[in-house]
Enzyme design. Sequence first.
Site, PDB file in Angstrom:
ATOM      1  N   ALA A 144       6.652  -6.216 -20.733  1.00 34.76           N
ATOM      2  CA  ALA A 144       7.070  -5.649 -22.013  1.00 34.76           C
ATOM      3  C   ALA A 144       8.398  -4.950 -21.788  1.00 34.76           C
ATOM      4  O   ALA A 144       8.673  -4.472 -20.684  1.00 34.76           O
ATOM      5  CB  ALA A 144       6.023  -4.646 -22.489  1.00 34.76           C
ATOM      6  N   GLU A 198       0.472 -11.400 -18.541  1.00 33.16           N
ATOM      7  CA  GLU A 198      -0.474 -11.501 -19.667  1.00 33.16           C
ATOM      8  C   GLU A 198      -0.154 -12.703 -20.564  1.00 33.16           C
ATOM      9  O   GLU A 198      -1.059 -13.391 -21.029  1.00 33.16           O
ATOM     10  CB  GLU A 198      -0.448 -10.200 -20.486  1.00 33.16           C
TER      11      GLU A 198
HETATM   12  N1  COA Z   1      11.799  -3.967 -19.566  1.00 35.06           N
HETATM   13  C1  COA Z   1      13.092  -3.757 -19.830  1.00 35.06           C
HETATM   14  N2  COA Z   1      14.093  -4.131 -19.011  1.00 35.06           N
HETATM   15  C2  COA Z   1      13.737  -4.767 -17.878  1.00 35.06           C
HETATM   16  C3  COA Z   1      12.409  -5.030 -17.528  1.00 35.06           C
HETATM   17  C4  COA Z   1      11.407  -4.609 -18.446  1.00 35.06           C
HETATM   18  N3  COA Z   1      10.126  -4.834 -18.215  1.00 35.06           N
HETATM   19  N4  COA Z   1      12.381  -5.667 -16.335  1.00 35.06           N
HETATM   20  C5  COA Z   1      13.669  -5.797 -15.954  1.00 35.06           C
HETATM   21  N5  COA Z   1      14.480  -5.256 -16.875  1.00 35.06           N
HETATM   22  C6  COA Z   1      15.940  -5.178 -16.848  1.00 35.06           C
HETATM   23  C7  COA Z   1      16.438  -4.122 -15.859  1.00 35.06           C
HETATM   24  O1  COA Z   1      16.405  -2.832 -16.437  1.00 35.06           O
HETATM   25  C8  COA Z   1      17.836  -4.617 -15.588  1.00 35.06           C
HETATM   26  O2  COA Z   1      18.653  -4.274 -16.679  1.00 35.06           O
HETATM   27  P1  COA Z   1      20.138  -3.654 -16.415  1.00 35.06           P
HETATM   28  O3  COA Z   1      20.875  -4.743 -15.679  1.00 35.06           O
HETATM   29  O4  COA Z   1      20.663  -3.411 -17.798  1.00 35.06           O
HETATM   30  O5  COA Z   1      19.922  -2.427 -15.583  1.00 35.06           O
HETATM   31  C9  COA Z   1      17.683  -6.133 -15.609  1.00 35.06           C
HETATM   32  O6  COA Z   1      16.475  -6.395 -16.354  1.00 35.06           O
HETATM   33  C10 COA Z   1      17.516  -6.753 -14.235  1.00 35.06           C
HETATM   34  O7  COA Z   1      16.433  -6.113 -13.576  1.00 35.06           O
HETATM   35  P2  COA Z   1      16.557  -5.380 -12.142  1.00 35.06           P
HETATM   36  O8  COA Z   1      15.488  -4.335 -12.057  1.00 35.06           O
HETATM   37  O9  COA Z   1      17.963  -4.941 -11.908  1.00 35.06           O
HETATM   38  O10 COA Z   1      16.227  -6.605 -11.165  1.00 35.06           O
HETATM   39  P3  COA Z   1      15.614  -6.513  -9.685  1.00 35.06           P
HETATM   40  O11 COA Z   1      15.758  -7.872  -9.116  1.00 35.06           O
HETATM   41  O12 COA Z   1      16.199  -5.367  -8.943  1.00 35.06           O
HETATM   42  O13 COA Z   1      14.060  -6.212  -9.901  1.00 35.06           O
HETATM   43  C11 COA Z   1      11.893  -6.484 -10.955  1.00 35.06           C
HETATM   44  C12 COA Z   1      13.228  -7.151 -10.563  1.00 35.06           C
HETATM   45  C13 COA Z   1      11.120  -7.474 -11.818  1.00 35.06           C
HETATM   46  C14 COA Z   1      11.079  -6.156  -9.688  1.00 35.06           C
HETATM   47  C15 COA Z   1      12.183  -5.181 -11.743  1.00 35.06           C
HETATM   48  O14 COA Z   1      13.109  -5.493 -12.793  1.00 35.06           O
HETATM   49  C16 COA Z   1      10.978  -4.536 -12.369  1.00 35.06           C
HETATM   50  O15 COA Z   1      10.192  -3.914 -11.675  1.00 35.06           O
HETATM   51  N6  COA Z   1      10.805  -4.673 -13.709  1.00 35.06           N
HETATM   52  C17 COA Z   1       9.762  -4.019 -14.445  1.00 35.06           C
HETATM   53  C18 COA Z   1       8.443  -4.713 -14.234  1.00 35.06           C
HETATM   54  C19 COA Z   1       7.334  -3.970 -14.974  1.00 35.06           C
HETATM   55  O16 COA Z   1       7.007  -2.847 -14.666  1.00 35.06           O
HETATM   56  N7  COA Z   1       6.755  -4.641 -15.969  1.00 35.06           N
HETATM   57  C20 COA Z   1       5.671  -4.095 -16.740  1.00 35.06           C
HETATM   58  C21 COA Z   1       6.186  -3.420 -17.948  1.00 35.06           C
HETATM   59  S1  COA Z   1       4.857  -2.655 -18.848  1.00 35.06           S
END
Ligand code: COA
Length: 258
Positions: free
Chosen positions: A65, A113
Site C-alpha cells: 500500500a 495480498e
Molecule cells: N509506499 C510508498 N512509497 C513506496 C513504497 C510504499 N509501500 N515502497 C517503496 N516506495 C517508494 C520509496 O519511498 C521510494 O520513493 P522515493 O524515490 O521518492 O524516495 C521508491 O519507492 C523506491 O523505493 P526505495 O525504498 O528507495 O527502494 P529500495 O530498493 O531501497 O527498497 C523496498 C525496496 C521494497 C525494500 C522498500 O521500498 C520498502 O521496504 N518498501 C515498503 C514495503 C512495505 O512496508 N510495504 C507494506 C506497506 S503497508
Amino acid sequence: MYTTLLVQTENGICTVTINRPEKLNALNKAVFDDLDTIVDDIQHNPDIKSVIITGAGTKAFVAGADITEFNGFTKEQAKALAKRGQDIFFKIETSSKPIVAAVNGFALGGGCELAMACHFRVASDNAKFGQPEVNLGLIPGYGGTQRLVQLVGKGKALELLISAQMIDAHEAKQYGLVNYVTTPESLLQRTKEILTIINSKAPLAVAACIKAANAVFDETKDGYHAEIEEFGNAFATEDMKEGTAAFLEKRKADFKGK
Ligand code: COA
C-alpha cells in the site's frame, strides 16, 4: 481510460501492468480505482478470456500500500481503506475469468495480498514475498492474514506475518504460494503459455471451477453443495454438449462459452 495501468490484450489474454515504477508500483487510491474498474471491464469484454496482473519495471510487482497516504488517517478512515482493498481483492478472487499474478520483483504487504487474491501466481526468480506491516506497527488489511493462512498453512503464515521476514521465489514455491518460478525475461511468456492452455477450455466450466473452489473458504456456503450445483449447471450448457461430442468424435472441442 486508466491512469495507473497499462493494458494490452492479445490472443484472449489481457495483461494489466501496474505502472508506478518510480514508487515500486505501490497501491495508492488511483491504482485501487483503476483496478476496481478494470476487473469489472474484463468481465464484460468478450475479447478477454483471462488476465495477467504484473508490475512495471524490473524491481517490483507491488511494494505494498502507498504508505504516504496513511498519514493522519483516523481509525475509521483506516477501516474504510481496508474494506475498500478487501472488496477489490475479493472482486479479483471471484472473477469468473482467471486472473494470474506474474510476480516480477517485490510483492510486499498489499502487493503480496494482491498476488494472493489472484487465482494463482507465477514468479520470476528475483521475486520477494512478504508481509512487512509489523515493521510499521500495522497488520495486513487487504485480506493478507486470511489468504496467507489459506495458501501456506497457519504455522508458516503466522511466522511470516509476525516476523515480517521476506521469502524468495523458490521458498514461496516450496510453501505453495507460487506455482512456477521462471527467469525475469521469460515470466510473461511462461504465464501466457499457461493461460493459453486454460483459454482453450470451456469458459463456463472454468468459471464454475473458480466458484466452487472459492466456496471452500466462504463460511456462508457449503462447498460440496456448490459443486453439485455447478456440476448440474454444466449439463445445461452448449459447451458440455460440444465437449462430450468432440471427445466421442475424436476431434478438438470448439467451445463458445454458452
Ligand atoms: N509506499 C510508498 N512509497 C513506496 C513504497 C510504499 N509501500 N515502497 C517503496 N516506495 C517508494 C520509496 O519511498 C521510494 O520513493 P522515493 O524515490 O521518492 O524516495 C521508491 O519507492 C523506491 O523505493 P526505495 O525504498 O528507495 O527502494 P529500495 O530498493 O531501497 O527498497 C523496498 C525496496 C521494497 C525494500 C522498500 O521500498 C520498502 O521496504 N518498501 C515498503 C514495503 C512495505 O512496508 N510495504 C507494506 C506497506 S503497508
